[in-house]
Design a protein around this motif. Structure first.
Motif, PDB file in Angstrom:
ATOM      1  N   LYS A  93       1.039  -1.065  -0.288  1.00  0.00           N
ATOM      2  CA  LYS A  93       0.317   0.034   0.162  1.00  0.00           C
ATOM      3  C   LYS A  93       1.033   1.525   0.218  1.00  0.00           C
ATOM      4  CE  LYS A  93      -3.808  -1.772   1.952  1.00  0.00           C
ATOM      5  NZ  LYS A  93      -4.977  -2.314   2.952  1.00  0.00           N
ATOM      6  N   LEU A  94       2.400   1.126   0.500  1.00  0.00           N
ATOM      7  CA  LEU A  94       2.628   2.462   0.632  1.00  0.00           C
ATOM      8  C   LEU A  94       3.122   2.668  -0.618  1.00  0.00           C
ATOM      9  CD1 LEU A  94       5.145   1.924   3.272  1.00  0.00           C
ATOM     10  CD2 LEU A  94       3.495   3.933   3.413  1.00  0.00           C
ATOM     11  N   VAL A  95       3.651   1.140  -1.383  1.00  0.00           N
ATOM     12  CA  VAL A  95       4.094   1.532  -2.939  1.00  0.00           C
ATOM     13  C   VAL A  95       2.777   2.136  -3.450  1.00  0.00           C
ATOM     14  CG1 VAL A  95       5.194   0.339  -4.744  1.00  0.00           C
ATOM     15  CG2 VAL A  95       6.079  -0.032  -2.799  1.00  0.00           C
ATOM     16  N   LYS A 137      10.440  -6.296  -5.361  1.00  0.00           N
ATOM     17  CA  LYS A 137      11.014  -6.339  -6.798  1.00  0.00           C
ATOM     18  C   LYS A 137      11.386  -4.818  -7.951  1.00  0.00           C
ATOM     19  CE  LYS A 137       9.245 -10.888  -7.459  1.00  0.00           C
ATOM     20  NZ  LYS A 137       8.036 -12.169  -8.074  1.00  0.00           N
ATOM     21  N   SER A 138       9.712  -4.347  -8.035  1.00  0.00           N
ATOM     22  CA  SER A 138      10.598  -3.381  -8.074  1.00  0.00           C
ATOM     23  C   SER A 138      10.991  -1.891  -7.157  1.00  0.00           C
ATOM     24  CB  SER A 138       8.818  -2.515  -8.685  1.00  0.00           C
ATOM     25  OG  SER A 138       8.257  -2.119  -7.715  1.00  0.00           O
ATOM     26  N   TRP A 147      10.667   7.410   1.961  1.00  0.00           N
ATOM     27  CA  TRP A 147      10.467   7.144   0.525  1.00  0.00           C
ATOM     28  C   TRP A 147      10.809   6.636   0.215  1.00  0.00           C
ATOM     29  CZ3 TRP A 147      16.073   7.416  -2.084  1.00  0.00           C
ATOM     30  CH2 TRP A 147      16.082   7.640  -3.024  1.00  0.00           C
ATOM     31  N   ILE A 148       9.818   5.696  -1.776  1.00  0.00           N
ATOM     32  CA  ILE A 148      10.354   5.184  -2.042  1.00  0.00           C
ATOM     33  C   ILE A 148      10.781   5.379  -3.507  1.00  0.00           C
ATOM     34  CG2 ILE A 148       8.017   3.272  -4.096  1.00  0.00           C
ATOM     35  CD1 ILE A 148       8.407   4.028  -0.353  1.00  0.00           C
ATOM     36  N   TYR A 149      11.788   4.980  -3.385  1.00  0.00           N
ATOM     37  CA  TYR A 149      12.815   4.759  -4.864  1.00  0.00           C
ATOM     38  C   TYR A 149      12.419   3.581  -6.236  1.00  0.00           C
ATOM     39  CZ  TYR A 149      17.379   4.069  -8.011  1.00  0.00           C
ATOM     40  OH  TYR A 149      17.725   3.933  -8.594  1.00  0.00           O
TER      41      TYR A 149
END
Length: 153
Positions: A93-95, A137-138, A147-149
Motif C-alpha cells: 500500500k505504501l508503494v 521486486k520493483s 521515501w520510495i525509490y
C-alpha cells in the motif's frame, strides 16, 4: 482496508463489536470474542485503527494481557499492533500510494484511512522489523524518512 472491511472480518469470525464508555487510556479492548470500542472516539478513521489492533489481539493473543508490566504481555501487545499495522499500512500500500502521487505523510494517512499517529507507529515498526529499508521486486522503501525509490533500468 477500512472500517467496514474490518467489521466484516469480525463478523466472519463471530466477534461482537460494541461501543461503550471505556475508562483510563483504553480506547479498545478484546476479550472472549467481544471487542469494545470507546464510545468517545470521534472519527471513523481512529475507530479503524483501534479495531485493527483489537482484531490483532483476536489473532495473536492468548491470555489476559491488561497488566503491561509483564514482558510477555507487552510482547503480545506488540504482536497485536503489528497485525493491525500490516493490515492497514502494508508495504504494498505504501508503494501504491507513491504510484498514486502521494507525497507527504498527511496525504498518505488520509489515503490509507489511518491516523497520522498510527502511520508514524507503523513506519517505526517497519524500521525496527526490516532496518532502514525494505526491497521489493520493483523498488526500495525507505522508512525514515519515508521515501520510495524506483529503479528505471
Amino acid at each position: 482496508m477500512g472500517y467496514l472491511e474490518l467489521l466484516q472480518i469480525a463478523e466472519d469470525e463471530n466477534i461482537e463489536i460494541i461501543e461503550m464508555n471505556l475508562t483510563g487510556r483504553n480506547k479498545g479492548l478484546y476479550a472472549d470474542n467481544i471487542i469494545a470500542i470507546g464510545s468517545n472516539i470521534d472519527t471513523t478513521i481512529e475507530k479503524t485503527c483501534i479495531l485493527a489492533e483489537e482484531l490483532g489481539h483476536y489473532y495473536t493473543s492468548f491470555s489476559d494481557i491488561v497488566d503491561q508490566t509483564k514482558i510477555g504481555n507487552r510482547k503480545q501487545e506488540r504482536r497485536a499492533r503489528a497485525w493491525g499495522y500490516e493490515q492497514l499500512v502494508s508495504i504494498e500500500k505504501l508503494v501504491q500510494a507513491s504510484d498514486e502521487g502521494i507525497r507527504n505523510k498527511y496525504e498518505l494517512a488520509e489515503y490509507l484511512g489511518v491516523t497520522e499517529e498510527f502511520l508514524e507507529s507503523t513506519l517505526k515498526y517497519y524500521k525496527e522489523k526490516y532496518g532502514i529499508c525494505y526491497k521489493t521486486k520493483s523498488c526500495i522503501v525507505y522508512f525514515d524518512p519515508l521515501w520510495i525509490y524506483k529503479s528505471f533500468e
